[in-house]
Design a protein around this motif. Structure first.
Motif, PDB file in Angstrom:
ATOM      1  N   ILE A  50      -8.082  18.144  28.868  1.00 28.73           N
ATOM      2  CA  ILE A  50      -7.683  18.950  30.094  1.00 28.73           C
ATOM      3  C   ILE A  50      -9.045  18.659  30.981  1.00 28.73           C
ATOM      4  O   ILE A  50      -9.886  19.250  30.810  1.00 28.73           O
ATOM      5  CB  ILE A  50      -7.317  20.126  30.092  1.00 28.73           C
ATOM      6  CG1 ILE A  50      -5.918  20.289  29.026  1.00 28.73           C
ATOM      7  CG2 ILE A  50      -6.949  20.956  31.063  1.00 28.73           C
ATOM      8  CD1 ILE A  50      -5.612  21.498  28.860  1.00 28.73           C
ATOM      9  N   VAL A  51      -8.812  18.087  32.011  1.00 26.40           N
ATOM     10  CA  VAL A  51      -9.997  17.679  32.876  1.00 26.40           C
ATOM     11  C   VAL A  51     -10.234  18.827  34.234  1.00 26.40           C
ATOM     12  O   VAL A  51     -11.177  18.876  34.435  1.00 26.40           O
ATOM     13  CB  VAL A  51      -9.901  16.280  33.706  1.00 26.40           C
ATOM     14  CG1 VAL A  51     -10.185  15.334  32.306  1.00 26.40           C
ATOM     15  CG2 VAL A  51      -8.771  16.051  34.277  1.00 26.40           C
ATOM     16  N   ASP A  52      -8.742  19.576  34.421  1.00 27.57           N
ATOM     17  CA  ASP A  52      -9.023  20.252  35.310  1.00 27.57           C
ATOM     18  C   ASP A  52      -7.797  21.129  35.520  1.00 27.57           C
ATOM     19  O   ASP A  52      -6.732  20.847  34.990  1.00 27.57           O
ATOM     20  CB  ASP A  52      -9.013  19.533  36.824  1.00 27.57           C
ATOM     21  CG  ASP A  52      -9.494  20.522  38.040  1.00 27.57           C
ATOM     22  OD1 ASP A  52     -10.262  21.631  37.776  1.00 27.57           O
ATOM     23  OD2 ASP A  52      -9.058  20.260  39.218  1.00 27.57           O
ATOM     24  N   ARG A  54      -6.283  24.131  38.324  1.00 35.27           N
ATOM     25  CA  ARG A  54      -6.745  24.853  39.567  1.00 35.27           C
ATOM     26  C   ARG A  54      -5.521  25.635  39.941  1.00 35.27           C
ATOM     27  O   ARG A  54      -4.494  25.171  39.929  1.00 35.27           O
ATOM     28  CB  ARG A  54      -6.852  23.765  40.751  1.00 35.27           C
ATOM     29  CG  ARG A  54      -7.926  23.140  40.619  1.00 35.27           C
ATOM     30  CD  ARG A  54      -8.091  22.134  41.693  1.00 35.27           C
ATOM     31  NE  ARG A  54      -9.422  21.259  41.511  1.00 35.27           N
ATOM     32  CZ  ARG A  54     -10.389  21.065  42.083  1.00 35.27           C
ATOM     33  NH1 ARG A  54     -10.588  21.801  43.187  1.00 35.27           N
ATOM     34  NH2 ARG A  54     -11.439  20.340  41.703  1.00 35.27           N
ATOM     35  N   LYS A  63      -8.380  29.794  32.801  1.00 38.87           N
ATOM     36  CA  LYS A  63      -9.418  29.307  31.848  1.00 38.87           C
ATOM     37  C   LYS A  63      -8.852  28.527  31.091  1.00 38.87           C
ATOM     38  O   LYS A  63      -7.967  28.958  30.391  1.00 38.87           O
ATOM     39  CB  LYS A  63     -10.095  30.691  31.336  1.00 38.87           C
ATOM     40  CG  LYS A  63     -10.814  31.659  32.066  1.00 38.87           C
ATOM     41  CD  LYS A  63     -11.491  32.703  31.206  1.00 38.87           C
ATOM     42  CE  LYS A  63     -12.459  33.569  32.095  1.00 38.87           C
ATOM     43  NZ  LYS A  63     -13.094  34.660  31.300  1.00 38.87           N
ATOM     44  N   TYR A  64      -9.503  27.430  30.977  1.00 40.58           N
ATOM     45  CA  TYR A  64      -8.886  26.530  29.874  1.00 40.58           C
ATOM     46  C   TYR A  64      -9.996  25.644  29.216  1.00 40.58           C
ATOM     47  O   TYR A  64     -11.004  25.771  29.812  1.00 40.58           O
ATOM     48  CB  TYR A  64      -8.061  25.782  30.804  1.00 40.58           C
ATOM     49  CG  TYR A  64      -8.947  24.549  31.801  1.00 40.58           C
ATOM     50  CD1 TYR A  64      -9.468  23.472  31.723  1.00 40.58           C
ATOM     51  CD2 TYR A  64      -9.285  25.481  33.106  1.00 40.58           C
ATOM     52  CE1 TYR A  64      -9.997  22.828  32.695  1.00 40.58           C
ATOM     53  CE2 TYR A  64      -9.934  24.801  33.993  1.00 40.58           C
ATOM     54  CZ  TYR A  64     -10.479  23.555  33.882  1.00 40.58           C
ATOM     55  OH  TYR A  64     -11.014  22.863  34.803  1.00 40.58           O
ATOM     56  N   LYS A  66     -11.858  23.081  29.188  1.00 42.04           N
ATOM     57  CA  LYS A  66     -12.331  21.814  30.156  1.00 42.04           C
ATOM     58  C   LYS A  66     -12.861  20.742  29.278  1.00 42.04           C
ATOM     59  O   LYS A  66     -14.133  21.118  28.608  1.00 42.04           O
ATOM     60  CB  LYS A  66     -13.064  22.320  31.255  1.00 42.04           C
ATOM     61  CG  LYS A  66     -13.310  21.024  32.076  1.00 42.04           C
ATOM     62  CD  LYS A  66     -13.941  21.813  33.422  1.00 42.04           C
ATOM     63  CE  LYS A  66     -14.395  20.552  34.408  1.00 42.04           C
ATOM     64  NZ  LYS A  66     -14.487  21.135  35.744  1.00 42.04           N
ATOM     65  N   ASN A  67     -12.322  19.298  29.425  1.00 45.24           N
ATOM     66  CA  ASN A  67     -13.240  18.317  28.676  1.00 45.24           C
ATOM     67  C   ASN A  67     -13.416  18.465  27.342  1.00 45.24           C
ATOM     68  O   ASN A  67     -14.175  17.991  26.827  1.00 45.24           O
ATOM     69  CB  ASN A  67     -14.202  17.849  29.573  1.00 45.24           C
ATOM     70  CG  ASN A  67     -13.983  17.518  30.773  1.00 45.24           C
ATOM     71  OD1 ASN A  67     -12.743  16.806  31.071  1.00 45.24           O
ATOM     72  ND2 ASN A  67     -14.754  17.794  31.828  1.00 45.24           N
TER      73      ASN A  67
END
Length: 136
Positions: A50-52, A54, A63-64, A66-67
């Motif tokens: 997951i790169v983004d 929004r 909140k995740y 990221k990368n």
């Protein structure tokens, strides 16, 4: 798959969001911050990234992971917070997820009916009346 599961395509990785893709917080009071968690699983054959993620406005914050590679078969979570300050009435917001999947993106949805703070509502009404007076 249940009716609530969605797949984010196949580019070696596939993201299956379990349980639901939308959440209704019901009725909340203006100024409250509420949260919900969306669970997902990589049902593909390659690492999921997951790169983004929004929110559709600054009041909606995800909140995740990221990368962070999520291996096939592994699961993760996306925590979505909604701050209802200065957001009276029905609110519907989205979180757009960008990932290394076939479609490249998916959308989560939240909504809430926000009871207006009486003091803030009087201020908003007064400001609206003043604007209307200026436009005459």
């Amino acid at each position: 798959k249940t009716a609530y599961e969605i797949s984010l395509g196949l580019v070696g990785s596939e993201m299956c969001i379990r349980d639901r893709v939308s959440h209704d917080f019901g009725t909340i009071e203006e100024g409250e911050t509420v949260q919900t968690t969306f669970n997902f699983t990589n049902t593909g054959k390659a690492d999921l990234l997951i790169v983004d993620a929004r929110g559709s406005c600054g009041c909606t914050v995800p909140k995740y992971p990221k990368n962070i590679p999520i291996k096939p078969g592994e699961s993760g979570q996306i925590l979505v917070s909604f701050d209802s300050s200065n957001k009276p009435n029905m609110q519907q917001k989205t979180v757009t997820i960008s990932a290394n999947t076939q479609s490249g993106r998916e959308t989560l949805r939240i909504k809430a009916m926000v009871n207006a703070d009486p003091v803030k509502q009087k201020q908003r009404d007064a400001a609206a009346a003043a604007r209307a007076q200026q436009n005459k």
